[in-house]
Scaffold this motif. Sequence first.
Motif, short mmCIF file in Angstrom:
data_model
loop_
_atom_site.label_atom_id
_atom_site.label_comp_id
_atom_site.label_asym_id
_atom_site.label_seq_id
_atom_site.Cartn_x
_atom_site.Cartn_y
_atom_site.Cartn_z
N ILE A 132 0.85 -1.19 0.00
CA ILE A 132 0.00 0.00 0.00
C ILE A 132 0.88 1.23 0.00
N TYR A 133 0.67 2.09 -0.98
CA TYR A 133 1.39 3.37 -1.03
C TYR A 133 0.50 4.40 -0.37
N CYS A 134 0.86 4.85 0.85
CA CYS A 134 -0.07 5.63 1.68
C CYS A 134 -0.16 7.11 1.31
N GLU A 135 0.84 7.62 0.62
CA GLU A 135 0.84 9.05 0.27
C GLU A 135 -0.47 9.40 -0.44
N ALA A 174 3.86 5.68 5.37
CA ALA A 174 2.78 5.67 6.35
C ALA A 174 3.10 6.60 7.51
N SER A 175 2.16 7.40 7.93
CA SER A 175 2.34 8.28 9.08
C SER A 175 2.14 7.46 10.36
N GLU A 176 2.57 8.04 11.47
CA GLU A 176 2.37 7.37 12.76
C GLU A 176 0.89 7.20 13.04
N GLU A 177 0.12 8.19 12.64
CA GLU A 177 -1.33 8.14 12.85
C GLU A 177 -1.92 6.94 12.11
N GLY A 183 11.80 4.85 8.47
CA GLY A 183 11.46 4.45 7.10
C GLY A 183 10.01 4.66 6.74
N ARG A 184 9.20 4.98 7.76
CA ARG A 184 7.77 5.24 7.58
C ARG A 184 7.05 4.05 6.91
N THR A 185 7.43 2.84 7.34
CA THR A 185 6.76 1.65 6.80
C THR A 185 5.98 0.94 7.89
N ILE A 186 4.84 0.36 7.51
CA ILE A 186 4.12 -0.58 8.37
C ILE A 186 4.30 -1.96 7.76
N THR A 187 4.67 -2.96 8.57
CA THR A 187 4.80 -4.33 8.05
C THR A 187 3.99 -5.28 8.91
N ILE A 188 3.34 -6.20 8.24
CA ILE A 188 2.60 -7.27 8.94
C ILE A 188 3.04 -8.59 8.31
N ARG A 189 3.60 -9.46 9.14
CA ARG A 189 4.15 -10.72 8.64
C ARG A 189 3.23 -11.87 9.01
N LYS A 190 2.57 -12.48 8.05
CA LYS A 190 1.75 -13.65 8.33
C LYS A 190 2.49 -14.92 7.96
N ILE A 194 -20.33 10.29 -20.05
CA ILE A 194 -18.90 10.56 -19.96
C ILE A 194 -18.29 9.51 -19.04
N ALA A 195 -17.26 8.79 -19.53
CA ALA A 195 -16.55 7.85 -18.67
C ALA A 195 -15.40 8.59 -18.00
N ILE A 196 -15.34 8.49 -16.67
CA ILE A 196 -14.22 9.09 -15.92
C ILE A 196 -13.39 7.95 -15.36
N VAL A 197 -12.21 7.78 -15.93
CA VAL A 197 -11.35 6.64 -15.59
C VAL A 197 -10.15 7.15 -14.81
N SER A 198 -9.80 6.46 -13.72
CA SER A 198 -8.62 6.91 -12.98
C SER A 198 -7.71 5.76 -12.62
N ALA A 199 -6.46 6.10 -12.37
CA ALA A 199 -5.43 5.08 -12.16
C ALA A 199 -5.39 4.55 -10.74
N GLY A 200 -5.45 5.44 -9.75
CA GLY A 200 -5.25 4.97 -8.38
C GLY A 200 -6.13 5.70 -7.38
N THR A 201 -6.17 5.19 -6.17
CA THR A 201 -6.98 5.77 -5.11
C THR A 201 -6.60 7.23 -4.86
N SER A 202 -5.33 7.53 -4.99
CA SER A 202 -4.87 8.87 -4.67
C SER A 202 -5.35 9.91 -5.68
N ASP A 203 -5.86 9.45 -6.82
CA ASP A 203 -6.38 10.38 -7.82
C ASP A 203 -7.84 10.74 -7.58
N LEU A 204 -8.45 10.16 -6.55
CA LEU A 204 -9.89 10.33 -6.34
C LEU A 204 -10.33 11.79 -6.20
#
Lengths: 248, 248, 248, 248, 248, 248, 248, 248
Positions: free
Chosen positions: B54-57, B83-86, B104-111, H121-131
């Motif tokens: 997941i790219y959180c930005e 990922a932010s701390e929040e 590194g601002r990463t969240i990891t979950i290892r299953k 009109i179709a509105i197509v987007s690439a990723g969640t961050s483009d919402l």
Amino acid sequence: MDKIDIIKLLEAVKNNEIEIDTAAKEIEDLPFKDLGFAVIDNHRQIRTGYPEVIYCEGKTVEQVKNIVEFMLTKDSNILATRASEEMFKAVKEICDDANYNKLGRTITIRKNALEPTESYIAIVSAGTSDLPVVEEAAETAMILGNRVEKIVDVGVAGIHRLFARLEVIRGAKVVIVIAGMEGALASVIGGLVDKPVIAVPTSIGYGANFGGFAALLSMLNSCANGISVVNIDNGFGAAYNASMINQL
Amino acid sequence: MDKIDIIKLLEAVKNNEIEIDTAAKEIEDLPFKDLGFAVIDNHRQIRTGYPEVIYCEGKTVEQVKNIVEFMLTKDSNILATRASEEMFKAVKEICDDANYNKLGRTITIRKNALEPTESYIAIVSAGTSDLPVVEEAAETAMILGNRVEKIVDVGVAGIHRLFARLEVIRGAKVVIVIAGMEGALASVIGGLVDKPVIAVPTSIGYGANFGGFAALLSMLNSCANGISVVNIDNGFGAAYNASMINQL
Amino acid sequence: MDKIDIIKLLEAVKNNEIEIDTAAKEIEDLPFKDLGFAVIDNHRQIRTGYPEVIYCEGKTVEQVKNIVEFMLTKDSNILATRASEEMFKAVKEICDDANYNKLGRTITIRKNALEPTESYIAIVSAGTSDLPVVEEAAETAMILGNRVEKIVDVGVAGIHRLFARLEVIRGAKVVIVIAGMEGALASVIGGLVDKPVIAVPTSIGYGANFGGFAALLSMLNSCANGISVVNIDNGFGAAYNASMINQL
Amino acid sequence: MDKIDIIKLLEAVKNNEIEIDTAAKEIEDLPFKDLGFAVIDNHRQIRTGYPEVIYCEGKTVEQVKNIVEFMLTKDSNILATRASEEMFKAVKEICDDANYNKLGRTITIRKNALEPTESYIAIVSAGTSDLPVVEEAAETAMILGNRVEKIVDVGVAGIHRLFARLEVIRGAKVVIVIAGMEGALASVIGGLVDKPVIAVPTSIGYGANFGGFAALLSMLNSCANGISVVNIDNGFGAAYNASMINQL
Amino acid sequence: MDKIDIIKLLEAVKNNEIEIDTAAKEIEDLPFKDLGFAVIDNHRQIRTGYPEVIYCEGKTVEQVKNIVEFMLTKDSNILATRASEEMFKAVKEICDDANYNKLGRTITIRKNALEPTESYIAIVSAGTSDLPVVEEAAETAMILGNRVEKIVDVGVAGIHRLFARLEVIRGAKVVIVIAGMEGALASVIGGLVDKPVIAVPTSIGYGANFGGFAALLSMLNSCANGISVVNIDNGFGAAYNASMINQL
Amino acid sequence: MDKIDIIKLLEAVKNNEIEIDTAAKEIEDLPFKDLGFAVIDNHRQIRTGYPEVIYCEGKTVEQVKNIVEFMLTKDSNILATRASEEMFKAVKEICDDANYNKLGRTITIRKNALEPTESYIAIVSAGTSDLPVVEEAAETAMILGNRVEKIVDVGVAGIHRLFARLEVIRGAKVVIVIAGMEGALASVIGGLVDKPVIAVPTSIGYGANFGGFAALLSMLNSCANGISVVNIDNGFGAAYNASMINQL
Amino acid sequence: MDKIDIIKLLEAVKNNEIEIDTAAKEIEDLPFKDLGFAVIDNHRQIRTGYPEVIYCEGKTVEQVKNIVEFMLTKDSNILATRASEEMFKAVKEICDDANYNKLGRTITIRKNALEPTESYIAIVSAGTSDLPVVEEAAETAMILGNRVEKIVDVGVAGIHRLFARLEVIRGAKVVIVIAGMEGALASVIGGLVDKPVIAVPTSIGYGANFGGFAALLSMLNSCANGISVVNIDNGFGAAYNASMINQL
Amino acid sequence: MDKIDIIKLLEAVKNNEIEIDTAAKEIEDLPFKDLGFAVIDNHRQIRTGYPEVIYCEGKTVEQVKNIVEFMLTKDSNILATRASEEMFKAVKEICDDANYNKLGRTITIRKNALEPTESYIAIVSAGTSDLPVVEEAAETAMILGNRVEKIVDVGVAGIHRLFARLEVIRGAKVVIVIAGMEGALASVIGGLVDKPVIAVPTSIGYGANFGGFAALLSMLNSCANGISVVNIDNGFGAAYNASMINQL
């Protein structure tokens, strides 16, 4: 040069088999040998037929000819990139085995026939205008000892052409994608294969591609994973990198 | 899905073991199955423990939490970058196993615990300020199942620090070089190792680095061979790429 | 011109040794004399053999010839940079002592032989393609009266070549580093010597060096201390600056 | 370590005064000693009171404090640039002698009082808004052991202010010029003095200065000779460079 | 055309002095006349000898010749900028009075001798290489009816040259400053005169002037007041603007 | 290919009218047929006389000739853009019906006469120097079967020229605006019509238009609604887009 | 100070009316007096009520307050630009007459009431979002003694709004046009008036205006004559320039 | 207003049915009526329910509220883009029917219910961050009376997601493609549909997307035909344009 060599040298000193002065001279040279890359480079070259490479841009015909002349005294293959036809003619005079790829602007001289690798590098390109970079990459990959498969003219404007060739692309160990304009081909292929992709932006396109800058940015920002990028029109660099990966 | 599957299906039709309508439906679905990447992706993930990423930005805390929640229903590892701390706190509420790398601002979950590779990825960085990118790369490489060696703070301003660590760098199967300012470290290492180098420019530096653009250009123009480049501060991308190479 | 000169002049007025009109004229000239740089410049030139410099870019052959013609009436050395062969031929017609450095594109005319300095300027360059800038810098430094040591083709792609020449570089009073592509050589040398380094980016390289912009940014962002930068391909500027430092 | 040391070592080997293994180990270490910079660096530092420098941008308060703590165990002066007040407070806790220059954002700790040089560095700036860079440069120059003269607020919009201070500028051994906006001050001073000028563009100005890029380009393109340039707002870099020249 | 004209027309309709159709036609034309600029332009041109201007860049020799041919049927002066010598020859064939300024690349045809203004425009330039722009500006200003004073080669590298000519610059009603490289001359003059200064960046200089971009940014960011800027190398635009101000 | 085709195939299998192997082969091909665009593309081309398009930039004369030769075997119209006169001559040899638009640099071959649309595309341009792009757009629009109205030389510097032609512009179904320099014409027309406007920036202008970048940015930032933008000088792209809209 | 003054001084020396030392001191001061601008500046200020100007960006509240405090001891008007409300409060404490324009971010203090000029400066803007720059320009123009007419919200997207206000624009002696986005308003007005136009790009707009760069380039490339440009958002600079022209 | 109207008016004058003064007034108004756009605009708005649009960026809450208040007196729909929540609260106070789209940052007020178009009109987007951009586009398209289909999160990294939704995209009359990073989605869709595509680059991505510049360049350089581009993040502009095409 490792510790054993040093110990042998010291034993030779101790046993008076070698003059202290001579030994001192040899040790003084150590730093470079010890850093080792020169030695290794040389060894790898002899062992694998790694070529000497000449980047001809900004050099005179005379300079290129002289460098080749010197290299011919050594027993390695030779690759000259960005070579003009005039340069090739000058080289041909001193080496009849020299070959010229006019589109790719490469001169190659093969002194050691290399058995190509079993795994192959796929070189994929978007349009006819990208062919010079394709050829530079292919010539480089081949003289480095790699099997190469070229898949050209499969730009995303007609994505069905790409799917028709997908199997051969996915069969490669590493993929080079060469594209100008918006460079979207890299992202599309990056999403379709699970091998490392090396993307080469080319300077082909209308005004606002700014000499390949558009394709370069596009490839650096690819939303697909597994893509890394080399300089604009740098077919040589991509192939060198791919060769390293292919021969791991 | 290969030809054999299709022939089996047709034989079933011929033998009246399956309704024509049902078979037609199944074949209509073929394009996606035949393209295969979805299936392959899934398989690879289950087999190798490949994480969902997941790219959180640009996402809200709520969105990140929901995506993780959905992923937890599947049996794969999870990596969230930028990922932010929040965000971490929100994820922690629904998954106690989540770990946060603050730098590194990463969240990891290892299953699925992965046996790391024998060969390793060397992650080399120039300065302390590059550490967030180092950490993002390391977390990514590790959750992808790679052994990692970090060699930090070996910038070219004091090149002896680099030479002291050269052996461990040269022992890697693939090298990630992370550097801001002028990014010269990539060229120097590129000249010293004969393994693929993935260079990551960082946005660290005084005014005219223009948010990492200086280091980016520097690395793209490297005079050393075997270097390819990913986007500015993109530790994740470099590690993903390196993992592909390391696991070839 | 200091207070004493003014007082002398006033005393001469008081003693009727000089006409008020003449004195007034002389005082009216004071601002420029008092600013002094013209005078000093002239003195220094005569004393040290400082050359007159002509920047030929954007000038016609005729203009260059005329400027040289005028300068020949004065007793100073002459340096013309960015001079075409055609310009040299035109100058040669009026001055048989003129010399042309074809690679460096400089015309030099020596009327006052200068004893070169004992301390020297090291001019270090990365590749063969940088030689034109090396030559411009060397010609400039020499006609300004400096001893020069050239160390060429020691780019960081093969860093052992650099180490082999390190002693002569470290012996200099000031170092000029000339490099294109990513310009990493400046940072590496900056980390190895404790003398001022003047870095000259060159316009050599593949696509994304943007006419030397990549090397320029790289050098400005160098992580090594003691480096300052001049304009792209500006060998003259670097040498002028280095000469000032070498002759402090 | 020179040839004599090596010969002595070999003689010791020959004379059985040293174990071959021990000698081999010592020789194996040669590269770094032979390169020598570490040793030299250390010596110079002890001899001249050269400070350890910490670039705080992108570091945490914790990291800065820890680095300082470690440095305090060594006997050298300390300079931290781009330091926040919070960082200073943390440092102050572990070292009461620490000083903070709020405008220049530097922390300095002096363990070895240095006799300043007789010759001085002139630090000239265009406007009040450039003062933070002036202060960073001044603090750096002083802790490096230089006498400093500051001449501020003499921008070319009111050139008479500059002429009034010209004498003190021309008396310097090396001049640092700090200016934002169009950075013309560097060219004007470059035309008025015959000493090396180090120009520092600052990020001060209206919209199209693009964070100091306008001043940077202006200074790089200066028509005056003897000017070299460092990065935007890099007062530290300019002062370090100037110190090298001032102490030649 | 004001209300009175319309009322007169309507009265003529009412009195049957004009056909309704004719009047309708005339009113239909009103929008353009009423906007008035065409009329005014024409009037001004006839009254003041304002020239027709042809921008030749991107036009063929044939096109330029045809436009001039058409203009010759009208009784106005003609100015063609960016004209090649070939264009001039073609124009000369159809108009013997045509003059060519080779340096400024302008063709001028004077049908109406204009008494030049008493007040004058000062055109100041930094170096010899800027002369083409100076000449374009001067030709433009003169054919627009202005007295012009040229002050060339007074760049800030030798600021005393500028001071020697300051009186004539300060006597102008409006000043055009033409400079390449870092364009500092504009700021210096802006600080010395209290008249409007129009700055023209030129594309003269080493690598990082980026075709005049450095000088352009420099002039836009000038710390001196009273400076406005036109496009790179746009001598015509500066002179047109200056003429407007000079003739207020 | 829809479900009905698949069912027919399955019925043929069931009825033994077709070999299982043959059917399997046919189904294996499904993905591409099912994606369908190739088929559709071909159909549309035959039905509407859509041309094959060749982008000649970066291709050799030989390559262009060969591509045309191959296309001539198919029964479609042909459009070649960015074609040199030399290319035209080569094409003319193999196809006497080929036409060349010298200004627009297009080669057109019409095998299927198309009845132009009733609605029309207005192609509006600012200056004479923009004509090459106008011609490329017009040739493209016409061979795609559109009625075209050209309105040239109506730049905003003399806005009355534009108003005189406003009616014909407003009568179009879609408007192409072609302008260099500052590209303001797009905004002005965008504010005057309520039809879609496709803006084409051209590379015409003085220095700081940076090869059309100024006009490009200007058009992208237009304050008027209903404007979209294509690449610099891309008359072909604008016309293709306009044709799509005109034929909705 | 002219020759006559010098002769008088010399006569005084000759006649013993003045000490040689005193005269020498006075002559030594000549350069600055002779350059004269300081004197002239002061005179002009007293005579015309020209304000002292403070550019507050990058200054602390304390610094601004101190500068104003010092200026209040002189008898001139004061203008502070880019002033925060906090700065205003600090100034208000020491000068009750201070006024704050919140939108334009200017502080003004009027000690000398100026009779505004009869001719006026038209300040025209495209949209509501440009108002801060309009206000900065208006405040500047008024405190410099000019009559000002504001014509706001007449962007080219609805060009009829502009025509409705055209008369008042054309009546001005000089026109300031303030516009963001694509800045087309400058070109349109430039084509409609025959007075000097000073264009101010603003940083208003969507993404690709790059902080006003789009509008800046647009205005510099205007196809209309008589337009010159100042820095992005620089309402002050435009008004200062316009005032110079308006008061010629 | 056409010729017939004018003739009628003149006949009325001739027949004394109207006062000359009244007729003169009416004719004087002609330019604006004749240009007609104001009238047409008003008519269209009333007839079709076209909204008034407010661009809130750079406006104060107070300003937005006042503009809405005024618009509410007219009988049209209202759309405010780039509106903060604070602005919405202020608007809500004066109009209870106001709706806020938090993600898209739009305020909408519907006074006239519009029957949506049948075509969509179709509105197509690439990723969640483009919402956010998707939402701005959708809100705009809907209040302009269009049926909208959203297809989100179908970026080319997993191209199978796109194929699964291809049918609904190809069924649209016009397609909006919204994508950040490298924006390759536009090219891929451009190659798969034969409807006009309007591409919107977004500012989403790692370092070297430079605020959406990478995606912008990518889309402008698309190798697929039929794509035009609007400004970065400009969902509103794309939807406005698409609406024009959809309602042709």
